[in-house]
Design an enzyme around this catalytic site. Structure first.
Site, PDB file in Angstrom:
ATOM      1  N   CYS A 119       0.878  -1.211   0.099  1.00 24.70           N
ATOM      2  CA  CYS A 119      -0.109   0.065   0.147  1.00 24.70           C
ATOM      3  C   CYS A 119       0.774   1.275   0.041  1.00 24.70           C
ATOM      4  O   CYS A 119       0.199   2.315  -0.038  1.00 24.70           O
ATOM      5  CB  CYS A 119      -0.818  -0.024   1.378  1.00 24.70           C
ATOM      6  SG  CYS A 119      -2.104  -1.406   1.095  1.00 24.70           S
ATOM      7  N   HIS A 260      -2.966   6.979   2.554  1.00 24.34           N
ATOM      8  CA  HIS A 260      -3.399   5.650   2.190  1.00 24.34           C
ATOM      9  C   HIS A 260      -4.783   5.537   2.781  1.00 24.34           C
ATOM     10  O   HIS A 260      -4.883   5.593   4.005  1.00 24.34           O
ATOM     11  CB  HIS A 260      -2.256   4.522   2.221  1.00 24.34           C
ATOM     12  CG  HIS A 260      -2.849   3.158   2.161  1.00 24.34           C
ATOM     13  ND1 HIS A 260      -3.734   2.811   1.003  1.00 24.34           N
ATOM     14  CD2 HIS A 260      -3.075   2.171   3.257  1.00 24.34           C
ATOM     15  CE1 HIS A 260      -3.915   1.666   1.347  1.00 24.34           C
ATOM     16  NE2 HIS A 260      -3.579   1.214   2.595  1.00 24.34           N
ATOM     17  N   ASN A 290     -10.198   0.387   0.587  1.00 24.09           N
ATOM     18  CA  ASN A 290      -8.989   0.329   0.663  1.00 24.09           C
ATOM     19  C   ASN A 290      -8.661  -0.418  -0.891  1.00 24.09           C
ATOM     20  O   ASN A 290      -8.861  -1.403  -1.096  1.00 24.09           O
ATOM     21  CB  ASN A 290      -8.272  -0.565   1.740  1.00 24.09           C
ATOM     22  CG  ASN A 290      -6.530  -0.650   1.781  1.00 24.09           C
ATOM     23  OD1 ASN A 290      -6.015  -0.322   0.625  1.00 24.09           O
ATOM     24  ND2 ASN A 290      -6.099  -1.006   2.771  1.00 24.09           N
TER      25      ASN A 290
END
Length: 333
Positions: A119, A260, A290
């Site tokens: 990520c 993020h 996500n």
């Protein structure tokens, strides 16, 4: 604000993003995970996520985001000298997903390479591409893409992961920027001792694909959510303030934060820990979940195109995730 000196200022010339058409609601995903829709929203702040069609791979999403970024920058794929794709869900183990993207775009003059920092990958890819452009003898253009299709590696009965992730891609075109603008500071940091917090155990050289690994679910994504939250709280604030100190940027001067999009509840906790009261945090996790390496460039594209980030304003990109890894980049529009 004092920018760090650089031989050739490199900045963002255009942004783009792509979300697959299919939207998956909490109601749809809750049943197999053994929870209800309200529980998912309360625990994560997520209400929906997008899912790739059966015939779409990571490269397909990445290429479409790349086309949109190129259009926004007003340049052609033939002008690109570098393509860097950040992903932890590649089309296949080899070749690099960037090779497929290069072919799909017709970028016949570009080098093509993948980066896997999970990520944090987009910020790592941004640093790599920026360094390559600064070191080049002639002006160049780079396409930097974050793209992931997590829907292919999820165990939908695992409520720790199935409720969080969606599919998507975001991209930026990098090129020469006016003096004092563009990317001017960054920090990349690995915490390999914490590698067990996030991962896919099987399918690599340590545990090759076999009937046994498939039967055991070794190819599914697994995560220690509590451990990740503790890691973020312990490491990200001090890394952010360390970078601001190095860049000689006072916390009250930072105008925008694009983190993020891991978990909406965790991000609200992080906002309190960061103590940046004059900084606008750009969030879209409610709508997309996500999206891995795609989450930062998707959120950046939405803010960029909406002109929510004004000319000359400072922006911090903050990635954190598997490895464990953290990636920070400071830029000025």
């Amino acid at each position: 604000m004092t920018a760090i000196a650089q031989q050739q200022p490199i900045g963002i010339l255009g942004t783009g993003s792509y979300l697959p058409a299919r939207v998956v609601s909490n109601t749809e995903i809750a049943g197999p995970a053994g929870v209800d829709a309200q529980w998912i929203e309360r625990k994560t702040g997520i209400r929906a996520r997008h899912r790739a069609a059966p015939d779409q791979a990571t490269s397909d999403l990445a290429a479409e985001a790349g086309r949109r970024a190129l259009a926004a920058a007003g340049v052609s794929a033939h002008e690109l000298t570098t393509i860097v794709v950040a992903t932890s869900t590649p089309d296949q183990p080899q070749p690099a997903t960037a090779s497929f993207v290069q072919h799909l775009l017709g970028a016949d003059q570009a080098a093509a390479v993948d980066v896997n920092a999970v990520c944090s990958g987009f910020v790592y890819a941004l640093a790599m591409a920026g360094g390559l452009l600064r070191s080049a003898a002639a002006d160049g253009l780079a396409l930097v893409i974050g793209a992931d299709v997590y829907s292919r590696i999820l165990d939908y009965q695992d409520r720790k992961t199935a409720i969080l992730f969606g599919d998507g891609a975001g991209a930026v075109v990098l090129g020469p920027a006016p003096r004092g603008r563009g990317l001017y500071a960054g920090r990349l940091r690995g915490f390999g001792a914490e590698h067990g917090l996030i991962g896919v155990e099987a399918g690599g050289s340590r545990r090759p694909a076999s009937e046994g690994t498939v039967r055991e679910g070794g190819h599914y994504f697994r995560m220690d959510g509590r451990g990740v939250r503790e890691f973020v709280a312990a490491q990200v604030p001090k890394l952010v303030h360390g970078l601001l100190d190095e860049a000689r940027l006072r916390p009250e001067e930072l105008r925008h934060l694009v983190p993020h999009q891991a978990n909406g509840v965790m991000l609200r906790e992080l906002a309190d820990l960061l103590e940046l009261p004059d900084t606008r945090m750009h969030l879209n996790v409610e709508h997309y979940g996500n999206t891995g390496a795609a989450s930062i460039p998707i959120a950046l594209d939405e803010a960029w195109r909406a002109e929510a980030i004004g000319a000359g304003e400072s922006v911090l990109l903050a990635g954190f995730g598997g490895g464990m890894n953290c990636g920070l980049a400071l830029l000025e529009r």
